[in-house]
Design an enzyme around this catalytic site. Sequence first.
Site, PDB file in Angstrom:
ATOM      1  N   ASP A  68       0.692  -0.955  -0.159  1.00  0.00           N
ATOM      2  CA  ASP A  68       0.250   0.267   0.016  1.00  0.00           C
ATOM      3  C   ASP A  68       1.067   1.266   0.263  1.00  0.00           C
ATOM      4  O   ASP A  68       1.171   1.561   0.723  1.00  0.00           O
ATOM      5  CB  ASP A  68      -0.777  -0.031   1.278  1.00  0.00           C
ATOM      6  CG  ASP A  68      -1.748   1.817   1.124  1.00  0.00           C
ATOM      7  OD1 ASP A  68      -1.608   1.599   0.449  1.00  0.00           O
ATOM      8  OD2 ASP A  68      -2.321   1.302   1.926  1.00  0.00           O
TER       9      ASP A  68
ATOM     10  N   ARG B 110      -0.120  17.925   1.467  1.00  0.00           N
ATOM     11  CA  ARG B 110       0.465  16.201   1.385  1.00  0.00           C
ATOM     12  C   ARG B 110      -0.168  15.341  -0.743  1.00  0.00           C
ATOM     13  O   ARG B 110       0.600  15.983  -1.685  1.00  0.00           O
ATOM     14  CB  ARG B 110      -0.164  14.905   1.818  1.00  0.00           C
ATOM     15  CG  ARG B 110       1.069  14.750   3.149  1.00  0.00           C
ATOM     16  CD  ARG B 110       0.634  13.392   3.595  1.00  0.00           C
ATOM     17  NE  ARG B 110       0.764  13.715   4.989  1.00  0.00           N
ATOM     18  CZ  ARG B 110       0.623  12.146   6.051  1.00  0.00           C
ATOM     19  NH1 ARG B 110       0.406  11.627   5.342  1.00  0.00           N
ATOM     20  NH2 ARG B 110       0.787  12.568   7.127  1.00  0.00           N
TER      21      ARG B 110
ATOM     22  N   GLU C 277     -29.332 -15.020  14.223  1.00  0.00           N
ATOM     23  CA  GLU C 277     -28.140 -14.924  14.993  1.00  0.00           C
ATOM     24  C   GLU C 277     -27.159 -15.808  14.136  1.00  0.00           C
ATOM     25  O   GLU C 277     -25.888 -15.054  13.784  1.00  0.00           O
ATOM     26  CB  GLU C 277     -28.455 -15.668  16.004  1.00  0.00           C
ATOM     27  CG  GLU C 277     -28.447 -14.785  16.869  1.00  0.00           C
ATOM     28  CD  GLU C 277     -28.339 -14.845  18.609  1.00  0.00           C
ATOM     29  OE1 GLU C 277     -27.355 -14.419  18.845  1.00  0.00           O
ATOM     30  OE2 GLU C 277     -28.596 -16.382  18.535  1.00  0.00           O
ATOM     31  N   SER C 278     -27.374 -16.762  13.361  1.00  0.00           N
ATOM     32  CA  SER C 278     -26.281 -17.629  12.931  1.00  0.00           C
ATOM     33  C   SER C 278     -26.225 -16.823  11.217  1.00  0.00           C
ATOM     34  O   SER C 278     -24.932 -16.884  11.530  1.00  0.00           O
ATOM     35  CB  SER C 278     -26.548 -19.094  12.642  1.00  0.00           C
ATOM     36  OG  SER C 278     -28.283 -18.609  11.495  1.00  0.00           O
TER      37      SER C 278
END
Length: 536
Positions: A147, A212, A427-428
């Site tokens: 990066d 910058r 939830e799963s």
Amino acid sequence: MDTLLTADVAANSLNFRRRSSTYVDAIHDLPEKESMAPAQLYSTESGRLFHSGRIVISTVGLPARGKTHISVALARYLRWLGVKTRIFHLGDYRREHVGPKGEVPDDYFFVNASTSSVLLRNKILKKCREDIFHFLDHENGQIAIYDAVNPLASGRRALAKEFEKHNVQTLFIESTCTDEKIIEENVRSVKISSPDYIGWDPNDAVKDYLKRINARIPHYETMEEADLHYVKMINAGERVIVNNCSFGYLSQRIVFYLLNLHIKSRQTYFCRAGTTKEEDSFKADASLSTEGQDYAKKMTETLVAHREAERQTLIQHGAPASTASKPLTVWTSTRRRTIETSTFLEQEGYRVRQRSQMSQLNPGVCEKMSERKIREQFPEEVGKHEQDPYHHRYPRAESYHDLAVRLEPIILELEREQNDLLIIAHESVLRVLYGYLMACSATDIPALQFPRDEIIEIIPASYNNSAKRIHIDGLPERLVPGSPEDIRIPVPPSGAVSPWSGIGTPAGEGSGGQTPVESVVEVGSLVGKLSVDPKA
């Protein structure tokens, strides 16, 4: 009633790998012990996929164009698929070299910098490259994401040749932007998410960052090198140019993912479906109970009020008074309980879409069976499940791994969605999708729990996603822990993890206590509490 925090169980597990702050995701944490990733289809001794070589993905672009966002999102997706991936932020190496309070020379970010600044940059760059080669050559790494700005065509060609000498392919990803609104939004978010501006005054941070950017613009060369492999993303994915990228399976997966990715900021909310008239049945597609309808109404009111409060906060911090909340899209599964939970939101004018892949885990032959009966009839299966609750499946049932693979199209749509998004599901399903966005390991996912009195808000940022919880007031205590499809079984007195804890064993009484409306979610607070039943 005594309770055992499954956070403590996970923390003592050999596979536990979350070492970063519990307020943010773990994309920059590396596992102490390698284990299969949540959606990994197979594993090898080397840790690399059979049909792919080693790749360095190198970002290209001016500051505030979304390079780091793309790097982090891509790493999250690849590691979810089981590809051994690591991010090398050149900015992190600079900060490490000068120290937390160190200052870089005034001309450090300028192309025509002084000799001392150039030597400093080269020293930092050398250390970053050495770590990339060490990861690929000695740690069985498969994809390294570099990066950095990489502004010059000559430098990019030299970089590709350097990696080619080590039998490593180089894929460049350039993010360009002509939309000033996107640039401004990215600059504003930098003061929050970049380690460079911790403790800065917001206006000073923006001014410094713009300085910058302006220093780089006169010397920046956009990618036009026909001999290199690159993907050019224009205006946050509005247009994508792919050049010469067909050099293997992984390159094609990366391009496909980038076609679905954008860098525009948006929030993702998770909440449970309301309770139903037949709560203990998986097969019955039951309607909401009276209490479930009351929950749906209160959830809607809480979410709408929270979004309005966030809009007012933006206005107080200088946004125009006419600023509107970002549009909200609602996703549900095709099950009646999730669709009916969204009814009040639809009446408020929000768009609701159904997703068939978002149905909860299938419990198979164990539906409605007590834990005692499961242990009597399937003792070997119980043992296997306790060893690996993520990958194990009971007879004719699904595992969390099955669910993660099934949800991959949803994950790609989630990346493509540009509106704020509310997901109403079991939830799963929430565990798996939360696990993806917060870079949880397979060990973490089965233990995550979402009390019904909380809406979880995922807040994206360049370096890490973070999470908050929004408390829903006025719900009966009995509604908070259990899920409509939960198999209501006791946990053995030893405190061992139940074979069905991964499908949402009810939390202990009192676990749904008062939570500040906008408190930050810690990992431990999402990891479920297992109730200990002395009569089990």
